[in-house]
Write a protein that holds these residues in place. Structure first.
Motif, PDB file in Angstrom:
ATOM      1  N   THR A 103       0.828  -1.216   0.000  1.00 37.33           N
ATOM      2  CA  THR A 103       0.000   0.000   0.000  1.00 37.33           C
ATOM      3  C   THR A 103       0.860   1.263   0.000  1.00 37.33           C
ATOM      4  O   THR A 103       0.344   2.359  -0.099  1.00 37.33           O
TER       5      THR A 103
ATOM      6  N   GLY B  49      -6.309  -0.633  -2.873  1.00 42.75           N
ATOM      7  CA  GLY B  49      -5.598  -1.242  -4.006  1.00 42.75           C
ATOM      8  C   GLY B  49      -4.949  -2.565  -3.695  1.00 42.75           C
ATOM      9  O   GLY B  49      -4.032  -2.990  -4.396  1.00 42.75           O
ATOM     10  N   MET B  65      -8.932   4.224  -8.487  1.00 37.37           N
ATOM     11  CA  MET B  65      -7.863   3.732  -7.602  1.00 37.37           C
ATOM     12  C   MET B  65      -6.966   2.720  -8.308  1.00 37.37           C
ATOM     13  O   MET B  65      -5.742   2.755  -8.137  1.00 37.37           O
ATOM     14  N   LEU B  66      -7.559   1.832  -9.076  1.00 39.53           N
ATOM     15  CA  LEU B  66      -6.758   0.786  -9.727  1.00 39.53           C
ATOM     16  C   LEU B  66      -5.830   1.363 -10.784  1.00 39.53           C
ATOM     17  O   LEU B  66      -4.684   0.969 -10.898  1.00 39.53           O
ATOM     18  N   HIS B  69      -3.023   3.834  -9.040  1.00 39.16           N
ATOM     19  CA  HIS B  69      -2.671   3.346  -7.704  1.00 39.16           C
ATOM     20  C   HIS B  69      -1.472   4.071  -7.106  1.00 39.16           C
ATOM     21  O   HIS B  69      -1.497   4.498  -5.954  1.00 39.16           O
TER      22      HIS B  69
END
Lengths: 332, 314
Positions: A103, B49, B65-66, B69
């Motif tokens: 992340t 993600g 978001m994808l 990312h």
């Protein structure tokens, strides 16, 4: 909270180098590998000293020393490398730190590079730490510093090649033990196949030729241009890391041994009439080690890229609308 | 700021998210409530993600978001429902490492690490191995890790789970502090009252679907209205009362316990008044008429068991 400047250093590599590398475990592994090699070295030199009293000693004995040491070291590395690398990513999964890392700003490729880089540096340090033992051959000469350096470079390619499979299986599985077992299995199977396959293929081709042309002479295809020529399959041997080490050693010290201790020597053992294209001037025979090294570096890069793809939690592109419809239909 | 549109996620035969949509405005402290397996973690993992949805999309500031990312990772912080700590590192080294992961090195990382440890009240533990920290301290450290890159949005997956009351209180105070800094915080839990104490709005997810979303005032109102109305009448008039109540469209269910009737009523206060007036005008002797005190827990239980007809606002 302030927003500081950004730096492009690989965080995983930086952490492993600055924190993990200081652990006693690292020193102990290095000590152990050297402690394993030192008795071999000691026995060799004791033997030379004892035999020198009775008769003069040829520097060829020292060449044997180099062959023995490099092969023992390569075998140790062959067993040690999967154990070290196959836990790199799976341990992050077991500690549940991989998700957190993914992340961050780091991409899966950067994480793989960091992990691979740190493992490689550690293994490289291990190889370098054994150099003083290999350098004992300088006492009697017969090998130059650059030749020894070249052997070291080949060993680095060797560990880099084996390491990438450890990283791959580590990325593929969630459990370190499974990853280690898979890596060992794969490496052993790979080495066995690439070692035997070229020669098996030669035998198969010879048999086919014999059956096709009903020629009782097994090697008739060599002299008859109409028969299937299987020379190219010998090249499969360049994918074998042990043959690469074998060749570099043979090229370094093989002159007094009639080429017996190199790949070309091995081919010539089959008889030049068996593989007539593989003479001293054949480009493959001449450049066996560099070709092997390039192949292994390329394979390593490919396997590492594949590992990064496996690590990516959101692989592929999203097809929202199309999928929505299909799932909505399933609901109905 | 965060738009979740028609998310679908399936694990084998189990449909974890079923047309899940949600909007969270900037600066909100949003409580995301649902029972275990309702789809909270799946939603959060898709939002940060870590998981690909089978359908739908997550937009952060209007960007997918994808597809974005790396860019959006800078804006989003995530604290999962596990610690994810390196046992051999000290608290300070741990934050340093994650600062490095965001490209912050050297003195900047030192400064940031010190600031964050101060924010989560762990300055006195900076040199202690992460393994030696208590559960509450580890949770605060993980919260600090999620803030390393100073994100605008923070996803916290059940951060209070397993914490003692003191640690919960400290965590709440930190979250309120962060909210006052203007950060958008999405915090999940399976305990609605716990979130109601600190959140500005709440969404309830059940079986992968958003069943209720509203401001905390609306949720409290819904909780109050979700409890049944108690009506006490003469026992000989029970049948007449039933007949009147059956004609009322807001009456969902009536159960009688002697002369006391429990009415599940979905109308407003005005509708309640009208119903009472209709009973009185029909010569029903109403001895008592009141609504039981509603609780968030009972509201949540009614929603997840499908009994409550809670107002849904999208």
């Amino acid at each position: 909270m302030s927003k500081p400047k950004k730096n492009k250093t690989n965080a995983v590599l930086y952490k492993e180098m600055t924190i993990d590398m200081k652990r006693p475990k690292i020193m102990i592994i290095m000590l152990l590998i050297n402690m394993f090699l030192v008795p071999i070295s000691f026995c060799f030199f004791m033997g030379i000293m004892i035999s020198s009293v009775a008769a003069s000693c040829s520097y060829r004995v020292l060449a044997w020393y180099l062959i023995a040491m490099v092969f023992v070291e390569a075998t140790l590395l062959l067993f040690l490398t999967p154990a070290i690398t196959a836990g790199s990513i799976s341990l992050e999964k077991e500690r549940q730190t991989l998700d957190v890392l993914l992340t961050t700003r780091m991409t899966p490729w950067e994480i793989i590079k960091g992990k691979y880089g740190s493992d490689f540096i550690f293994l490289a340090l291990m190889v370098i730490s054994t150099f003083p033992l290999l350098a004992l051959v300088f006492i009697y000469g017969g090998i130059s510093f650059f030749q020894l350096l070249y052997i070291g470079l080949v060993l680095l390619v060797f560990i880099g090649f084996i390491s990438c499979f450890g990283i791959f299986f580590s990325a593929l599985t969630k459990n370190t033990i499974v990853s280690v077992i898979l890596t060992y299995l794969f490496v052993m199977i790979y080495i066995s196949i690439t070692l035997s396959f070229p020669f098996i293929v030669q035998a198969i081709i010879a048999t086919i030729n014999e059956m096709l042309y009903e020629d009782k002479n097994l090697f008739a295809w060599i002299t008859n241009p109409h028969f299937i020529n299987g020379d190219i399959f010998i090249m499969l041997g360049t994918f074998n890391p042990l043959l690469m080490i074998f060749d570099v050693l043979g090229n370094t010290i093989g002159y007094d041994f009639g080429d017996m201790y190199s790949v070309k020597g091995m081919i010539s053992l089959c008889g030049t009439d068996v593989l007539p294209h593989f003479t001293q001037s054949n480009i493959l025979v001449k450049l066996w080690t560099p070709i092997s090294m390039i192949e292994m570096i390329l394979i390593s890069l490919g396997v590492l890229k594949l590992s990064a793809v496996i690590l990516n939690p959101v692989k592929g592109k999203v097809k929202e609308k199309k999928r929505n419809v299909s799932i909505a239909n399933q609901q109905q | 700021m965060i738009e979740i549109k028609h998310l679908y996620k399936r694990y084998g035969r189990f449909l974890a998210l079923n047309d899940f949509s949600l909007n969270v405005a900037q600066g909100e402290l949003f409580g995301f409530v649902g029972s275990n397996g309702a789809g909270k973690t799946t939603t959060m993992r898709i939002c940060v993600g870590l998981l690909k949805a089978d359908g739908g999309e997550v937009l952060i500031d209007g960007k997918n978001m994808l597809r974005n990312h790396r860019e959006l990772a800078e804006k989003v912080g995530y604290v999962p429902d596990y610690f994810g700590v390196y046992k051999s590192l000290s608290a300070s080294e741990y934050l340093h490492f994650f600062a490095n992961a965001y490209g912050i090195y050297g003195k900047d990382a030192d400064k940031l690490s010190a600031e964050l440890l101060d924010l989560v009240n762990l300055t006195h533990k900076k040199d202690v191995d992460v393994n030696g920290l208590s559960r509450g301290m580890k949770q605060r450290l993980c919260l600090a890790r999620g803030l390393v890159h100073n994100p605008d949005i923070l996803f916290l997956d059940e951060p209070a789970s397993g914490l003692d009351p003191k640690a919960r209180y400290e965590l709440k105070e930190i979250l309120k502090n962060l909210s006052s800094m203007g950060k958008t915080i999405i915090i999940s839990s399976h305990i609605l009252p716990e979130l109601a104490e600190m959140c500005t709005s709440v969404g309830i997810i059940d079986k992968g679907h958003l069943v209720l979303q509203g401001s905390i005032e609306e949720i409290h109102r819904a909780a109050a209205m979700s409890s049944p109305l108690n009506l006490t009448v003469n026992e000989n008039q029970i049948d007449d009362v039933f007949a009147i109540l059956q004609s009322n469209p807001f009456v969902q269910k009536v159960t009688a316990q002697g002369s006391i009737l429990k009415i599940v009523f979905t109308g407003t206060k005005e509708d309640e008044g009208k119903m009472l007036a209709s009973l009185v005008s029909s010569n029903i002797a109403v001895n008592s008429f009141y609504r039981e005190e509603g609780s968030l827990e009972s509201l949540f239980m009614q929603i997840v068991s499908g009994q409550a007809a809670a107002p849904k606002r999208s």
